[in-house]
Design a protein around this motif. Sequence first.
Motif, PDB file in Angstrom:
ATOM      1  N   GLY A 165     -32.370  47.598 -14.456  1.00 27.28           N
ATOM      2  CA  GLY A 165     -31.012  47.918 -14.885  1.00 27.28           C
ATOM      3  C   GLY A 165     -29.974  47.058 -14.189  1.00 27.28           C
ATOM      4  O   GLY A 165     -29.021  46.577 -14.817  1.00 27.28           O
ATOM      5  N   LEU A 166     -30.144  46.839 -12.883  1.00 30.43           N
ATOM      6  CA  LEU A 166     -29.190  46.004 -12.138  1.00 30.43           C
ATOM      7  C   LEU A 166     -29.200  44.578 -12.675  1.00 30.43           C
ATOM      8  O   LEU A 166     -28.144  43.984 -12.884  1.00 30.43           O
ATOM      9  CB  LEU A 166     -29.519  46.015 -10.644  1.00 30.43           C
ATOM     10  N   LEU A 183     -31.850  57.473   0.045  1.00 29.63           N
ATOM     11  CA  LEU A 183     -33.112  56.912  -0.439  1.00 29.63           C
ATOM     12  C   LEU A 183     -33.850  56.211   0.706  1.00 29.63           C
ATOM     13  O   LEU A 183     -35.074  56.296   0.794  1.00 29.63           O
ATOM     14  CB  LEU A 183     -32.857  55.931  -1.589  1.00 29.63           C
ATOM     15  N   LEU A 184     -33.118  55.541   1.587  1.00 30.96           N
ATOM     16  CA  LEU A 184     -33.740  54.887   2.740  1.00 30.96           C
ATOM     17  C   LEU A 184     -34.519  55.892   3.590  1.00 30.96           C
ATOM     18  O   LEU A 184     -35.606  55.599   4.066  1.00 30.96           O
ATOM     19  CB  LEU A 184     -32.679  54.208   3.610  1.00 30.96           C
ATOM     20  N   VAL A 215     -35.406  48.703  -4.353  1.00 31.39           N
ATOM     21  CA  VAL A 215     -33.962  48.651  -4.620  1.00 31.39           C
ATOM     22  C   VAL A 215     -33.308  47.554  -3.775  1.00 31.39           C
ATOM     23  O   VAL A 215     -32.506  46.756  -4.284  1.00 31.39           O
ATOM     24  CB  VAL A 215     -33.299  50.019  -4.353  1.00 31.39           C
ATOM     25  N   VAL A 216     -33.636  47.490  -2.488  1.00 35.91           N
ATOM     26  CA  VAL A 216     -33.045  46.477  -1.608  1.00 35.91           C
ATOM     27  C   VAL A 216     -33.450  45.078  -2.068  1.00 35.91           C
ATOM     28  O   VAL A 216     -32.626  44.153  -2.081  1.00 35.91           O
ATOM     29  CB  VAL A 216     -33.431  46.724  -0.136  1.00 35.91           C
ATOM     30  N   TYR A 276     -38.056  54.997  -9.669  1.00 39.78           N
ATOM     31  CA  TYR A 276     -36.689  54.775  -9.213  1.00 39.78           C
ATOM     32  C   TYR A 276     -36.396  53.299  -8.942  1.00 39.78           C
ATOM     33  O   TYR A 276     -35.448  52.728  -9.482  1.00 39.78           O
ATOM     34  CB  TYR A 276     -36.438  55.602  -7.936  1.00 39.78           C
ATOM     35  N   GLY A 277     -37.201  52.688  -8.090  1.00 41.53           N
ATOM     36  CA  GLY A 277     -36.959  51.303  -7.704  1.00 41.53           C
ATOM     37  C   GLY A 277     -37.025  50.339  -8.872  1.00 41.53           C
ATOM     38  O   GLY A 277     -36.146  49.497  -9.053  1.00 41.53           O
ATOM     39  N   ASN A 278     -38.069  50.455  -9.673  1.00 40.49           N
ATOM     40  CA  ASN A 278     -38.224  49.549 -10.819  1.00 40.49           C
ATOM     41  C   ASN A 278     -37.132  49.755 -11.858  1.00 40.49           C
ATOM     42  O   ASN A 278     -36.640  48.799 -12.443  1.00 40.49           O
ATOM     43  CB  ASN A 278     -39.601  49.729 -11.456  1.00 40.49           C
ATOM     44  N   TYR A 279     -36.775  51.001 -12.076  1.00 39.18           N
ATOM     45  CA  TYR A 279     -35.715  51.328 -13.044  1.00 39.18           C
ATOM     46  C   TYR A 279     -34.393  50.736 -12.570  1.00 39.18           C
ATOM     47  O   TYR A 279     -33.645  50.150 -13.342  1.00 39.18           O
ATOM     48  CB  TYR A 279     -35.624  52.853 -13.173  1.00 39.18           C
TER      49      TYR A 279
END
Length: 141
Positions: free
Chosen positions: A123-124, A46-47, A57-58, A116-119
């Motif tokens: 979730g995390l 992803l990076l 995500v980070v 992707y990032g927001n999901y």
Amino acid sequence: MSETETNSFDEDEVTKNNKSALIAIGKIIQKNPDLRVVVQTLIPDLLLNEPEQAQTVVSALDQGYKFLITEFERGNSVLALQNQLQGDDGIKLFLSKIGGNQLEYMRNHLVNINQYGNYFAKGLENRLKIAVTTNQSASGF
């Protein structure tokens, strides 16, 4: 503007945004070096392929790590056990496991890469809150 000029402009904008995202990721990891191994383990592709999504995500991993440290300092028994079992790397390993679980879930349920990032972030956040209130996650190590 010709189509070639428009495409070039779009590519330049994407390149600029990708560089900006990678710089932001670098700053987050510089402030929290413990995240480096977590990020490299969980999202290496992803990076490279989607730096803007990776930045989200980070950032979520950084917030998650800070949440776990705060909970540990408050005496959370799940995290205390994790620290006892895994030592100083316990929080990083815990974050990696929960983050990995979220990524696995997303592989089967995410339909739009732009989310992707927001999901992942939402979730995390939810998974971490659940994980620190049950012994199930800690005993899985």
